[in-house]
Design an enzyme around this catalytic site. Structure first.
Site, PDB file in Angstrom:
ATOM      1  N   HIS A  55       0.848  -1.201   0.000  1.00 54.48           N
ATOM      2  CA  HIS A  55       0.000   0.000   0.000  1.00 54.48           C
ATOM      3  C   HIS A  55       0.879   1.244   0.000  1.00 54.48           C
ATOM      4  O   HIS A  55       2.090   1.154   0.142  1.00 54.48           O
ATOM      5  CB  HIS A  55      -1.004  -0.016   1.153  1.00 54.48           C
ATOM      6  CG  HIS A  55      -0.434   0.048   2.542  1.00 54.48           C
ATOM      7  ND1 HIS A  55       0.356  -0.949   3.067  1.00 54.48           N
ATOM      8  CD2 HIS A  55      -0.533   0.991   3.518  1.00 54.48           C
ATOM      9  CE1 HIS A  55       0.697  -0.634   4.317  1.00 54.48           C
ATOM     10  NE2 HIS A  55       0.184   0.545   4.610  1.00 54.48           N
ATOM     11  N   ASP A  88       5.638   4.646   5.215  1.00 53.06           N
ATOM     12  CA  ASP A  88       6.456   3.672   5.943  1.00 53.06           C
ATOM     13  C   ASP A  88       6.514   2.317   5.217  1.00 53.06           C
ATOM     14  O   ASP A  88       7.100   1.356   5.737  1.00 53.06           O
ATOM     15  CB  ASP A  88       5.985   3.510   7.404  1.00 53.06           C
ATOM     16  CG  ASP A  88       4.600   2.920   7.520  1.00 53.06           C
ATOM     17  OD1 ASP A  88       3.682   3.400   6.835  1.00 53.06           O
ATOM     18  OD2 ASP A  88       4.420   1.965   8.312  1.00 53.06           O
ATOM     19  N   HIS A 138      -7.438  -1.030   5.512  1.00 56.51           N
ATOM     20  CA  HIS A 138      -6.402  -0.140   6.062  1.00 56.51           C
ATOM     21  C   HIS A 138      -6.205   1.032   5.109  1.00 56.51           C
ATOM     22  O   HIS A 138      -6.242   2.198   5.510  1.00 56.51           O
ATOM     23  CB  HIS A 138      -5.118  -0.938   6.263  1.00 56.51           C
ATOM     24  CG  HIS A 138      -3.964  -0.134   6.766  1.00 56.51           C
ATOM     25  ND1 HIS A 138      -3.907   0.369   8.048  1.00 56.51           N
ATOM     26  CD2 HIS A 138      -2.817   0.269   6.158  1.00 56.51           C
ATOM     27  CE1 HIS A 138      -2.766   1.032   8.205  1.00 56.51           C
ATOM     28  NE2 HIS A 138      -2.096   0.997   7.071  1.00 56.51           N
ATOM     29  N   ASP A 150      -0.033  -4.210   6.096  1.00 56.77           N
ATOM     30  CA  ASP A 150      -0.757  -3.727   7.274  1.00 56.77           C
ATOM     31  C   ASP A 150      -2.191  -4.237   7.295  1.00 56.77           C
ATOM     32  O   ASP A 150      -3.094  -3.582   7.831  1.00 56.77           O
ATOM     33  CB  ASP A 150      -0.765  -2.188   7.313  1.00 56.77           C
ATOM     34  CG  ASP A 150       0.584  -1.603   7.710  1.00 56.77           C
ATOM     35  OD1 ASP A 150       1.522  -2.367   7.988  1.00 56.77           O
ATOM     36  OD2 ASP A 150       0.694  -0.358   7.727  1.00 56.77           O
ATOM     37  N   HIS A 201       4.833  -4.863  10.686  1.00 53.19           N
ATOM     38  CA  HIS A 201       5.129  -4.130  11.926  1.00 53.19           C
ATOM     39  C   HIS A 201       5.323  -5.072  13.108  1.00 53.19           C
ATOM     40  O   HIS A 201       4.718  -6.147  13.155  1.00 53.19           O
ATOM     41  CB  HIS A 201       3.995  -3.152  12.279  1.00 53.19           C
ATOM     42  CG  HIS A 201       3.913  -1.962  11.391  1.00 53.19           C
ATOM     43  ND1 HIS A 201       4.629  -0.807  11.595  1.00 53.19           N
ATOM     44  CD2 HIS A 201       3.186  -1.753  10.265  1.00 53.19           C
ATOM     45  CE1 HIS A 201       4.353   0.066  10.640  1.00 53.19           C
ATOM     46  NE2 HIS A 201       3.472  -0.483   9.814  1.00 53.19           N
TER      47      HIS A 201
HETATM   48 FE    FE Z   1       2.608   0.577   8.151  1.00 53.32          FE
HETATM   49 ZN    ZN Z   2       0.017   1.440   6.616  1.00 52.97          ZN
END
Ligand code: FE
Ligand code: ZN
Length: 244
Positions: free
Chosen positions: A57, A61, A115, A134, A172
């Site tokens: 996406h 980050d 997300h 994510d 993450h």
């Molecule tokens: Fe992220």
């Molecule tokens: Zn994200």
């Protein structure tokens, strides 16, 4: 069991970049490079050359390293067609059912909006590996920034249908805070309690808690385990407000 070499590169405060090398073809790609420097340092050290970037996406980050890695290596960037306007480095626009490959390793693209509106994940059925960005985390799911609980519930159902031995590479290190919420959501879940003991111990040693597996998530993830979109919606709202 996959013969891919999958290297975890910590980045920013809690991101994981996954560097993936196919020893048969000698090809290398990287999933969601938050930044370029640690990735290029790792490939230099190993004598690998990145040929592709796969983005789940548009969030910075996950794409922040695209431009510098492209410039250094000439890598081709593949990512969600629906977010092409927000990923200026994109070369190959992917939609549901498309495939990308690393050597002979085939990844199928699944659209998992929620997300972000165009979020995709990469499933390599022959390797029993999925890169979930994510969308799915260890004991958690992504925040609903651009989508709704109904979409995320559908995503969870698709993930729950993957073979349980599938290894889940998420983007993450959120496991400890996710697990605290998971225990609050399902206080009687012994599997969650046991897992959290292991997670707390690992984090105390500054160790990573991912990758995980679909089987582990089926046993402990309160979002994958939600029995309806409404329950997922309530859990997601509670998690957003949770201070554990
Ligand atoms: Fe992220
Ligand atoms: Zn994200």
């Amino acid at each position: 069991m996959t013969d891919l070499e999958i290297v975890r590169i910590p980045a920013l405060s809690d991101n994981y970049i996954w560097l993936v090398h196919d020893p048969v073809s000698g090809k290398t790609m990287v999933v969601d490079p938050a930044e370029a420097a640690p990735v290029l340092a790792e490939t230099d050290r190993r004598g690998w050359r990145i040929g592709q970037i796969w983005n789940t996406h548009w969030h910075p980050d996950h794409t922040g390293g695209n431009a510098a890695i492209k410039e250094a290596t000439g890598a081709i960037v593949s990512g969600p067609a629906a977010e092409a306007a927000r990923i200026p480095t994109l070369d190959v626009a992917l939609s549901e059912g498309d495939s990308v490959r690393l050597g002979d390793h085939l990844a199928t693209v699944l659209e998992t909006p929620g997300h972000t509106a165009g979020h995709i994940i990469f499933h390599l059925p022959g390797d029993a590996v999925v890169f979930t960005g994510d969308t799915l985390f260890a004991m958690g799911c992504g925040r609903l920034f651009e989508g709704d609980a109904g979409q995320m519930f559908a995503n969870m159902q698709r993930l729950a249908d993957l073979p349980p031995e599938t290894i889940v590479y998420c983007a993450h290190e959120y496991t400890q805070s996710n697990g605290r919420f998971a225990l609050a959501a399902e206080p009687d879940n012994d599997a969650t309690r046991e897992r959290m003991e292991a997670v707390d111990a690992a984090r105390a040693r500054c160790e990573a808690t991912v990758p995980t597996t679909i089987a582990e998530e089926l046993a402990t993830n309160p979002f994958l385990r939600a029995d309806s979109a409404e329950q997922l919606r309530q859990r997601r709202m509670a998690k957003d407000a949770f201070r554990g």
